[in-house]
Design an enzyme around this catalytic site. Sequence first.
Site, mmCIF file in Angstrom:
data_model
loop_
_atom_site.group_PDB
_atom_site.id
_atom_site.type_symbol
_atom_site.label_atom_id
_atom_site.label_comp_id
_atom_site.label_asym_id
_atom_site.label_seq_id
_atom_site.Cartn_x
_atom_site.Cartn_y
_atom_site.Cartn_z
ATOM 1 N N PHE A 175 0.852 -1.179 0.000
ATOM 2 C CA PHE A 175 0.000 0.000 0.000
ATOM 3 C C PHE A 175 0.887 1.227 0.000
ATOM 4 O O PHE A 175 2.065 1.167 0.313
ATOM 5 C CB PHE A 175 -0.957 0.033 1.192
ATOM 6 N N SER A 176 0.312 2.340 -0.371
ATOM 7 C CA SER A 176 1.055 3.596 -0.349
ATOM 8 C C SER A 176 0.134 4.690 0.160
ATOM 9 O O SER A 176 -1.076 4.544 0.186
ATOM 10 C CB SER A 176 1.581 3.952 -1.742
ATOM 11 N N ARG A 177 0.724 5.785 0.558
ATOM 12 C CA ARG A 177 -0.072 6.906 1.039
ATOM 13 C C ARG A 177 -0.840 7.519 -0.117
ATOM 14 O O ARG A 177 -0.334 7.656 -1.218
ATOM 15 C CB ARG A 177 0.826 7.958 1.677
#
Length: 72
Positions: free
Chosen positions: A49-51
């Site tokens: 996941f990423s921001r």
Amino acid sequence: DKATKEPVTDPVRLAAYSERLRERTSQMGARFVSYEQNSGEWVFRVEHFSRYGLAPGDDEDEPVAAGAAAGA
């Protein structure tokens, strides 16, 4: 319970809620690990996941400026 603001203790309702969490986890593309009924802790795993909102080319591994790391 949203109506009474009291914790749900009915085993049938808790089992149904746990099943909904399993379904929601799958819809997110994650893997369900556990749900602790007493604390409400829902644990799941994601591959990556990423921001939200990172601009193309932003890299989380880039060094942070000294003032930025302290929240300045």
